[in-house]
Design an enzyme around this catalytic site. Sequence first.
Site, mmCIF file in Angstrom:
data_model
loop_
_atom_site.group_PDB
_atom_site.id
_atom_site.type_symbol
_atom_site.label_atom_id
_atom_site.label_comp_id
_atom_site.label_asym_id
_atom_site.label_seq_id
_atom_site.Cartn_x
_atom_site.Cartn_y
_atom_site.Cartn_z
ATOM 1 N N ASP A 24 0.869 -1.182 0.000
ATOM 2 C CA ASP A 24 0.000 0.000 0.000
ATOM 3 C C ASP A 24 0.904 1.229 0.000
ATOM 4 O OD1 ASP A 24 -1.828 2.148 0.910
ATOM 5 O OD2 ASP A 24 -3.212 0.509 1.314
ATOM 6 N N TYR A 47 -12.914 7.752 -13.564
ATOM 7 C CA TYR A 47 -12.747 6.648 -12.608
ATOM 8 C C TYR A 47 -13.219 5.339 -13.246
ATOM 9 C CZ TYR A 47 -13.935 3.475 -8.842
ATOM 10 O OH TYR A 47 -14.070 2.354 -8.070
ATOM 11 N N ARG A 84 -28.645 3.908 -5.224
ATOM 12 C CA ARG A 84 -27.441 3.061 -5.226
ATOM 13 C C ARG A 84 -27.720 1.775 -4.459
ATOM 14 N NH1 ARG A 84 -26.455 6.253 -8.408
ATOM 15 N NH2 ARG A 84 -24.694 7.682 -8.639
#
Length: 345
Positions: free
Chosen positions: A31, A153, A238
């Site tokens: 990460d 994105y 959503r």
Amino acid sequence: MQVLVTGGAGYIGSHAVQRLLAGGHDVTVIDNLSRGNRSAIDRLAERHDPSGDRLRFVEADVGDRPIVDAVLRDAKPDAVLHFAALAYVGESVHQPLRYWRANTSASIELLDACLDAGVERFIFSSTCASYGEPSPERIPIGEDCPQHPINPYGRSKLAFERALFDAGEAQKLTGKAFACAALRYFNVAGSDRTGLIGESHDPETHLIPILLQVALGQRERVTVFGTDYDTPDGTCVRDYVHVEDLIDAHLAVLGKLEAGDVRTYNLGIGKGSSVREMIEATRRVTGHAIPTEDGPRREGDPPTLFADPSKIEREIGWRASITDLDEIIESAWRWFREHPRGYAS
Ligand code: UDP
């Protein structure tokens, strides 16, 4: 099993690390901490790896080939779970190349390194944003829904998904024992129910954390981004899936992957909730009034996205166990109440 988890210090990745360690697996995390929390790794190590030999953390970018090559040589992972990514739709509109670099170029470097190292199973965090704005007859969204993302994105994620599938097919042609899956997440929500780790973004842009920050008195109100969408109450709809269910799906898919597989599944609960319904649910769960103001639409937001999750249930046997909105928000609320300043508290 030895698993390499990229983005393992982030919200979703850290929940995967938790589940893997709790299940007796060994984990290496890569990460770059651009969005992840080092404290999440420290907490996971403290609880699950007191002897310090089951969780290894490498601070690096997945596009940093020499480091990734060395990590793969050392860890020899049985599987790679690739979560590392930038994931803010709005930010991607203003900084598209940053998204293409992180989500596409760096991911291709990682995949290339994995193939060179002989990794046999690779699972990629893809997104429902890759579907763009599906036509109404395509909702709920199945995996065969045409993918026409409407923001950088979604495009940067879809590009890597295609690269992964091409690489998977090529591996099959050469008879290599490689299998991969792209899991297209809908809206991931909630927190680990043991209270160890949770959702903590900086900057925070996601709806549930923002609603809970209002409930904590850290923000005065929530702005509803668009009230004139073609949806039942005019706000965006959503599909909110609990993060622990989502990680279960990864492990279930991992368990079923066989050499030559190139698979894709939608991960959602199969039910849509509007922004207004989310606000109401947060009021019920927190007992707070949650003041709101109506604002303009956010760039890049499609009106309605919810999954048809039947393919993964049919083929893998996974189905979300938490489908009640209040329960999802309650699990997030517990983390926010106990950690009002995220990992700093
Ligand atoms: N949203 C909102 N106000 C906020 C944050 C989000 O109205 O302060 C809306 C957003 O426009 C979207 C939904 O809530 O329709 C979920 O947004 P989020 O950023 O949580 O996830 P996304 O759908 O972008 O992955």
